[in-house]
Design an enzyme around this catalytic site. Sequence first.
Site, PDB file in Angstrom:
ATOM      1  N   TYR A 152       0.939  -1.125   0.149  1.00 26.33           N
ATOM      2  CA  TYR A 152      -0.022   0.126   0.072  1.00 26.33           C
ATOM      3  C   TYR A 152       0.704   1.469  -0.011  1.00 26.33           C
ATOM      4  O   TYR A 152       0.635   2.244  -0.660  1.00 26.33           O
ATOM      5  CB  TYR A 152      -1.020  -0.045   1.213  1.00 26.33           C
ATOM      6  CG  TYR A 152      -1.762   1.138   1.476  1.00 26.33           C
ATOM      7  CD1 TYR A 152      -2.867   1.429   0.564  1.00 26.33           C
ATOM      8  CD2 TYR A 152      -1.527   2.106   2.569  1.00 26.33           C
ATOM      9  CE1 TYR A 152      -3.682   2.479   0.802  1.00 26.33           C
ATOM     10  CE2 TYR A 152      -2.325   3.124   2.833  1.00 26.33           C
ATOM     11  CZ  TYR A 152      -3.507   3.277   2.059  1.00 26.33           C
ATOM     12  OH  TYR A 152      -4.132   4.474   2.065  1.00 26.33           O
ATOM     13  N   LYS A 156       1.420   4.426  -2.925  1.00 25.41           N
ATOM     14  CA  LYS A 156       1.089   5.692  -2.643  1.00 25.41           C
ATOM     15  C   LYS A 156       2.270   6.511  -3.026  1.00 25.41           C
ATOM     16  O   LYS A 156       2.272   7.652  -3.521  1.00 25.41           O
ATOM     17  CB  LYS A 156       0.707   5.997  -1.213  1.00 25.41           C
ATOM     18  CG  LYS A 156      -0.743   5.479  -0.923  1.00 25.41           C
ATOM     19  CD  LYS A 156      -1.896   6.114  -1.378  1.00 25.41           C
ATOM     20  CE  LYS A 156      -3.120   5.931  -0.838  1.00 25.41           C
ATOM     21  NZ  LYS A 156      -4.340   6.399  -1.736  1.00 25.41           N
ATOM     22  N   ASN A 181      -4.588   8.362   9.429  1.00 25.27           N
ATOM     23  CA  ASN A 181      -5.515   7.914   9.937  1.00 25.27           C
ATOM     24  C   ASN A 181      -6.935   8.906  10.162  1.00 25.27           C
ATOM     25  O   ASN A 181      -7.019   9.589  11.180  1.00 25.27           O
ATOM     26  CB  ASN A 181      -5.351   7.061  11.461  1.00 25.27           C
ATOM     27  CG  ASN A 181      -4.389   6.273  11.298  1.00 25.27           C
ATOM     28  OD1 ASN A 181      -4.805   5.212  10.623  1.00 25.27           O
ATOM     29  ND2 ASN A 181      -3.234   6.317  12.006  1.00 25.27           N
ATOM     30  N   LYS A 203     -16.001  -3.437  18.713  1.00 28.70           N
ATOM     31  CA  LYS A 203     -15.701  -4.221  19.861  1.00 28.70           C
ATOM     32  C   LYS A 203     -16.306  -4.113  21.220  1.00 28.70           C
ATOM     33  O   LYS A 203     -16.697  -5.070  21.936  1.00 28.70           O
ATOM     34  CB  LYS A 203     -14.214  -4.657  19.941  1.00 28.70           C
ATOM     35  CG  LYS A 203     -13.562  -5.542  18.503  1.00 28.70           C
ATOM     36  CD  LYS A 203     -12.060  -5.472  18.724  1.00 28.70           C
ATOM     37  CE  LYS A 203     -11.259  -6.217  17.568  1.00 28.70           C
ATOM     38  NZ  LYS A 203     -10.007  -6.484  17.726  1.00 28.70           N
TER      39      LYS A 203
HETATM   40  P1  NAD Z   1     -12.754   3.847   1.336  1.00 29.50           P
HETATM   41  O1  NAD Z   1     -12.280   2.332   1.154  1.00 29.50           O
HETATM   42  O2  NAD Z   1     -13.875   4.159   2.066  1.00 29.50           O
HETATM   43  O3  NAD Z   1     -13.113   4.484  -0.118  1.00 29.50           O
HETATM   44  C1  NAD Z   1     -12.423   4.082  -1.341  1.00 29.50           C
HETATM   45  C2  NAD Z   1     -13.170   3.861  -2.321  1.00 29.50           C
HETATM   46  O4  NAD Z   1     -12.684   3.636  -3.718  1.00 29.50           O
HETATM   47  C3  NAD Z   1     -14.306   2.669  -1.942  1.00 29.50           C
HETATM   48  O5  NAD Z   1     -15.361   2.937  -2.055  1.00 29.50           O
HETATM   49  C4  NAD Z   1     -13.851   1.745  -3.242  1.00 29.50           C
HETATM   50  O6  NAD Z   1     -15.018   0.997  -3.674  1.00 29.50           O
HETATM   51  C5  NAD Z   1     -13.395   2.802  -4.308  1.00 29.50           C
HETATM   52  N1  NAD Z   1     -12.665   2.132  -5.373  1.00 29.50           N
HETATM   53  C6  NAD Z   1     -11.629   1.148  -5.248  1.00 29.50           C
HETATM   54  N2  NAD Z   1     -11.001   0.604  -6.337  1.00 29.50           N
HETATM   55  C7  NAD Z   1     -12.059   1.243  -7.388  1.00 29.50           C
HETATM   56  C8  NAD Z   1     -12.017   1.306  -8.560  1.00 29.50           C
HETATM   57  N3  NAD Z   1     -11.131   0.385  -9.377  1.00 29.50           N
HETATM   58  N4  NAD Z   1     -12.830   2.087  -9.354  1.00 29.50           N
HETATM   59  C9  NAD Z   1     -13.595   2.895  -8.774  1.00 29.50           C
HETATM   60  N5  NAD Z   1     -13.489   3.021  -7.394  1.00 29.50           N
HETATM   61  C10 NAD Z   1     -12.672   2.166  -6.640  1.00 29.50           C
HETATM   62  O7  NAD Z   1     -11.511   4.669   1.896  1.00 29.50           O
HETATM   63  P2  NAD Z   1     -11.245   6.067   2.384  1.00 29.50           P
HETATM   64  O8  NAD Z   1     -11.016   6.017   3.815  1.00 29.50           O
HETATM   65  O9  NAD Z   1     -12.441   6.750   2.166  1.00 29.50           O
HETATM   66  O10 NAD Z   1     -10.028   6.664   1.694  1.00 29.50           O
HETATM   67  C11 NAD Z   1     -10.046   7.485   0.515  1.00 29.50           C
HETATM   68  C12 NAD Z   1      -8.529   7.617   0.029  1.00 29.50           C
HETATM   69  O11 NAD Z   1      -7.855   8.201   0.967  1.00 29.50           O
HETATM   70  C13 NAD Z   1      -7.843   6.525  -0.564  1.00 29.50           C
HETATM   71  O12 NAD Z   1      -7.042   6.569  -1.456  1.00 29.50           O
HETATM   72  C14 NAD Z   1      -6.921   5.946   0.600  1.00 29.50           C
HETATM   73  O13 NAD Z   1      -5.848   5.240   0.509  1.00 29.50           O
HETATM   74  C15 NAD Z   1      -6.727   7.432   1.456  1.00 29.50           C
HETATM   75  N6  NAD Z   1      -6.396   7.370   2.699  1.00 29.50           N
HETATM   76  C16 NAD Z   1      -7.319   7.132   3.578  1.00 29.50           C
HETATM   77  C17 NAD Z   1      -6.898   7.150   4.988  1.00 29.50           C
HETATM   78  C18 NAD Z   1      -7.995   6.812   6.219  1.00 29.50           C
HETATM   79  O14 NAD Z   1      -7.626   6.753   7.256  1.00 29.50           O
HETATM   80  N7  NAD Z   1      -9.214   6.795   5.757  1.00 29.50           N
HETATM   81  C19 NAD Z   1      -5.647   7.205   5.445  1.00 29.50           C
HETATM   82  C20 NAD Z   1      -4.631   7.388   4.251  1.00 29.50           C
HETATM   83  C21 NAD Z   1      -4.915   7.534   3.099  1.00 29.50           C
END
Ligand code: NAD
Length: 340
Positions: A152, A156, A181, A203
């Site tokens: 992952y 990124k 996070n 939990k």
């Molecule tokens: P999430 O999993 O809730 O949302 C990501 C969405 O992307 C999902 O709904 C998924 O269905 C969609 N997706 C995945 N592959 C796809 C594809 N091929 N085509 C179309 N849609 C697709 O995650 P999130 O927490 O909302 O995170 C959003 C972004 O922020 C992500 O890029 C994640 O890596 C980044 N991020 C999140 C966090 C966190 O703590 N939530 C931390 C660091 C980075």
Amino acid sequence: MKTQDGGVVVTGAGGFIGGHLVAALVRAGHRNVRAVDRKPLERWYQVYDGVDNRVADLTRRETCFDVCDGAATVYQLAADMGGMGFIETHKAECMLSVLINTHMLLAARDMGVQRFFFSSSACVYNAERQSDPDVTALREADAYPAEPEDGYGWEKLFSERMCRHFREDFGLETRIARYHNVYGPLGTWMGGREKAPAAICRKVIEAKLSGEHHIEIWGTGEQTRSFMYIDDCLEGTQRIAASDVTEPLNLGSSELVSINGLVSIVEEIAGVQLERFYAPDAPCGVAGRNSDNDLIREHFDWEPSTSLRDGLEKTYKWIHDEYMKRWGGRLGPREAAPKR
Ligand code: NAD
């Protein structure tokens, strides 16, 4: 056709942060919002009328070109991701998000997109700097020399680098936030992709319902993190996207807490005290991580400030309500820690 306020595309809009971002754009009066996710619409956390909601797989090049048609701004949030339980056991799937980022960047360049925001992660940081729970907060420069989270984090970091070179070589205005996070209501709280705050809330709810007052904690519980409430994430995302800051910026809370401390806060909110059991072999990531916010403060005179206690209270309440809706006040099936 671009409208007056320019078309805004949010990818990953069926997910946690993307859903909240679409909501914020709609609230702010944007009338030309396109929301894209590959999940069926009924599984999106938030869906709004008047938004061009599209179910599409963004690993496909031609889909990305359709999605960027008429767009002035793209928020690229789509990724195959989850908490440590997911990313430590699905490295190849996480790396395949490079297809989404590559095709979205190519489409944005060729379809005349003016602003491209990329959601990177604190998982890009060098692991050696995160080997002690008593952390020195991570500064943006600490991503190099590169030794990110396997799978992952490498994806990124590579995609950040692509954003940089698309800007330098092709003039595409890319902006990058490194999220630390993020938590809050209307996100994943079960199923294996949930992150620590949601998993702990669930939990604790299960322990209360079952009357078995104990909880399993992944790792030693001494690992430290910071957690950013979703409202701060949305504000920071929009500030960074609209800014002229081209280097990646940390977007995270600097309120450091151990996982044991996180459990104590949730116990307090729920009004219980649980006996703690530890699963030292369960996925738990680096020993310590915090966000150094000097740069974001310098640029915007702002940083995420919602207290963990306030954010968790809202998150716990939402997960509690979802749990009751789903299992009708009874105990649902409990999930085991994934095998390594
Ligand atoms: P999430 O999993 O809730 O949302 C990501 C969405 O992307 C999902 O709904 C998924 O269905 C969609 N997706 C995945 N592959 C796809 C594809 N091929 N085509 C179309 N849609 C697709 O995650 P999130 O927490 O909302 O995170 C959003 C972004 O922020 C992500 O890029 C994640 O890596 C980044 N991020 C999140 C966090 C966190 O703590 N939530 C931390 C660091 C980075």
